[in-house]
Design a protein around this motif. Structure first.
Motif, PDB file in Angstrom:
ATOM      1  N   GLY A 199      14.518   4.816  21.305  1.00  0.00           N
ATOM      2  CA  GLY A 199      13.587   3.729  21.037  1.00  0.00           C
ATOM      3  C   GLY A 199      12.341   3.880  21.871  1.00  0.00           C
ATOM      4  O   GLY A 199      12.041   4.954  22.396  1.00  0.00           O
TER       5      GLY A 199
ATOM      6  N   SER B 128       9.512  -1.315  25.639  1.00  0.00           N
ATOM      7  CA  SER B 128       8.627  -2.419  25.286  1.00  0.00           C
ATOM      8  C   SER B 128       8.330  -3.333  26.475  1.00  0.00           C
ATOM      9  O   SER B 128       7.436  -4.178  26.403  1.00  0.00           O
TER      10      SER B 128
ATOM     11  N   GLU C 138      13.134  -3.087  28.980  1.00  0.00           N
ATOM     12  CA  GLU C 138      13.587  -3.400  27.630  1.00  0.00           C
ATOM     13  C   GLU C 138      13.181  -2.263  26.702  1.00  0.00           C
ATOM     14  O   GLU C 138      12.060  -1.748  26.812  1.00  0.00           O
TER      15      GLU C 138
ATOM     16  N   ASP D 295      12.852  -1.176  22.704  1.00  0.00           N
ATOM     17  CA  ASP D 295      12.808  -1.629  21.308  1.00  0.00           C
ATOM     18  C   ASP D 295      13.339  -0.498  20.421  1.00  0.00           C
ATOM     19  O   ASP D 295      12.807   0.609  20.428  1.00  0.00           O
ATOM     20  N   HIS D 296      14.387  -0.798  19.648  1.00  0.00           N
ATOM     21  CA  HIS D 296      15.000   0.204  18.769  1.00  0.00           C
ATOM     22  C   HIS D 296      14.606   0.022  17.306  1.00  0.00           C
ATOM     23  O   HIS D 296      15.113   0.732  16.434  1.00  0.00           O
ATOM     24  N   GLY D 297      13.721  -0.912  17.039  1.00  0.00           N
ATOM     25  CA  GLY D 297      13.262  -1.139  15.680  1.00  0.00           C
ATOM     26  C   GLY D 297      14.140  -2.113  14.919  1.00  0.00           C
ATOM     27  O   GLY D 297      15.289  -2.382  15.286  1.00  0.00           O
TER      28      GLY D 297
ATOM     29  N   GLY E  81      14.140  -5.232  14.804  1.00  0.00           N
ATOM     30  CA  GLY E  81      14.534  -6.413  15.571  1.00  0.00           C
ATOM     31  C   GLY E  81      15.566  -6.166  16.643  1.00  0.00           C
ATOM     32  O   GLY E  81      15.941  -7.100  17.369  1.00  0.00           O
TER      33      GLY E  81
ATOM     34  N   MET F 291      16.982  -4.738  20.212  1.00  0.00           N
ATOM     35  CA  MET F 291      16.448  -4.439  21.534  1.00  0.00           C
ATOM     36  C   MET F 291      17.577  -4.404  22.556  1.00  0.00           C
ATOM     37  O   MET F 291      18.557  -5.142  22.433  1.00  0.00           O
ATOM     38  N   THR F 292      17.468  -3.512  23.560  1.00  0.00           N
ATOM     39  CA  THR F 292      18.414  -3.498  24.677  1.00  0.00           C
ATOM     40  C   THR F 292      17.664  -3.791  25.962  1.00  0.00           C
ATOM     41  O   THR F 292      16.495  -3.412  26.119  1.00  0.00           O
ATOM     42  N   ARG F 293      18.357  -4.477  26.888  1.00  0.00           N
ATOM     43  CA  ARG F 293      17.745  -4.885  28.160  1.00  0.00           C
ATOM     44  C   ARG F 293      18.602  -4.375  29.316  1.00  0.00           C
ATOM     45  O   ARG F 293      19.831  -4.460  29.281  1.00  0.00           O
TER      46      ARG F 293
ATOM     47  N   ASN G 175      16.631  -9.785  17.038  1.00  0.00           N
ATOM     48  CA  ASN G 175      15.666 -10.867  16.847  1.00  0.00           C
ATOM     49  C   ASN G 175      15.743 -11.868  17.989  1.00  0.00           C
ATOM     50  O   ASN G 175      15.699 -13.081  17.804  1.00  0.00           O
ATOM     51  N   ASP G 176      15.923 -11.320  19.200  1.00  0.00           N
ATOM     52  CA  ASP G 176      15.989 -12.053  20.473  1.00  0.00           C
ATOM     53  C   ASP G 176      17.247 -12.912  20.610  1.00  0.00           C
ATOM     54  O   ASP G 176      17.331 -13.748  21.520  1.00  0.00           O
TER      55      ASP G 176
END
Length: 364
Positions: A268, A271, A284, A286-288, A290, A292-294, A336-337
């Protein structure tokens, strides 16, 4: 001049001399202009003649090609057939055997019957075009086979997402096809009238769906973010390590020594890289679609904002920054959060066990 035995002189004034010289110069200039005009006219005439001959040659060449096509449709059909052979062979080499069966329940059209009827009618009424009709039938069959292949691969990707508790429709809906795009309008068409054959349009839609779902699968966390022996705190309800009261834990805590590497769980783009309230040093990815990994409580960063990372790339090191009781990695997966349980994603990559709640290393 001599006259009656006497020599007489005629005196010409300077004014008359200047007038004479002027007349001579004017006559010379008129002659030069006339000669130049004749030369230019000759050059232009030659150029126009050459241009006319060039146009006539092009027209003759085009007419000869049309005549060749009209006179030998079999040759044209043979060339097109070889092109179709090439396309099918290359496709087979890279994608494997294309599905030929029109399975029940599929929405992909099956034009084989109608195409066979068309070939029969064309061959009867216009025998010289029979080979072209057969190539068209092959082309339609090929397009429909590609559509079935795209649908099957999309179904496989959907099943993979569903097995991890993800809704494929949500993943598709998360794609904003208009975000950060632009460029000139280049319409696609399969006919001279600018329209698209619905079978070709169906192929385009199937390929787009397949691409989106397979990109979603590639962005799924499937690599352990830390090489650790166990998880010190799980996802969901727990007793807060600071207050002791009930709280929701939005990720997994991986206990480990300060400075141990943290790995990107999937490919990813970074972000966020900085300090986030409660999380301390945080990255964080972004893997596209919506997803996401933190990665939180880090002691150092090994990736920066906007950097592209691959699965397994080192992006930081374990620490105890932010709201933490000891060195560990707090790892979240969000769609999507909204937080998702990371365990189903990671169990496919490695077996991890959760120690009893309250052990050292608990944190947010």
């Amino acid at each position: 001049m001599r006259s009656q035995g006497q020599v007489r002189f005629i005196k010409i004034s300077s004014r008359v001399q200047m007038i004479g010289a002027g007349l001579a110069a004017a006559l010379l200039a008129v002659w030069l202009v006339t000669m130049a005009a004749m030369a230019i006219s000759s050059i232009l005439s030659t150029r126009d003649r050459m241009a006319l001959l060039d146009r006539e040659a092009k027209i003759a060449s085009a007419e000869s090609r049309v005549t060749a096509y009209r006179g030998d449709l079999d040759k044209v059909a043979d060339d097109l057939g070889k092109r179709q052979d090439f396309i099918e062979q290359v496709t087979k080499a890279h994608l494997g055997e294309l599905p030929q069966d029109a399975r029940a329940g599929e929405t992909v059209s099956d034009s084989s019957g109608a195409a066979a009827e068309t070939v029969k009618k064309v061959s009867t009424s216009l025998p010289e075009a029979g080979n072209l009709a057969r190539i068209e039938a092959r082309q339609l069959a090929f397009v429909e086979s590609l559509t079935r292949l795209a649908d099957r691969r999309a179904a496989q990707a959907s099943a993979r997402l569903a097995s991890l508790g993800l809704n494929p429709q949500v993943m598709l809906a998360a794609v904003d096809n208009r975000a950060a795009q632009g460029g000139p309008l280049l319409r696609l068409a399969t006919g001279r009238d600018g329209k698209i054959d619905p079978r070709f349009q169906r192929l385009g839609l199937s390929l787009a769906r397949m691409d989106t779902l397979e990109r979603s699968v590639r962005g799924i966390p499937q690599v352990l973010p830390a090489s650790l022996e166990y998880i010190s705190s799980g996802f969901g309800y727990r007793a807060d390590p600071f207050t002791g009261g009930g709280a929701f834990h939005a990720g997994l805590d991986f206990k480990g020594p300060v400075g141990a590497p943290i790995y990107a769980a999937a490919r990813g783009v970074v972000s966020f890289a900085g300090i986030k309230s409660g999380y301390g040093n945080c990255i964080e990815v972004d893997h596209g679609n919506g997803l996401m990994t933190r990665y939180a409580h880090m002691s150092r960063f090994a990736a920066q904002l906007g950097q592209s990372v691959k699965s397994g790339d080192v992006i930081g090191a374990i620490g105890s920054t932010g709201r933490s009781t000891g060195p560990h990695l707090h790892f979240e997966v969000r769609l999507n959060d909204q937080p998702l349980n990371p365990r189903p994603f990671l169990e496919a990559a490695s077996h991890v066990s959760e120690v009893p709640r309250g052990s050292a290393g608990n944190g947010r």
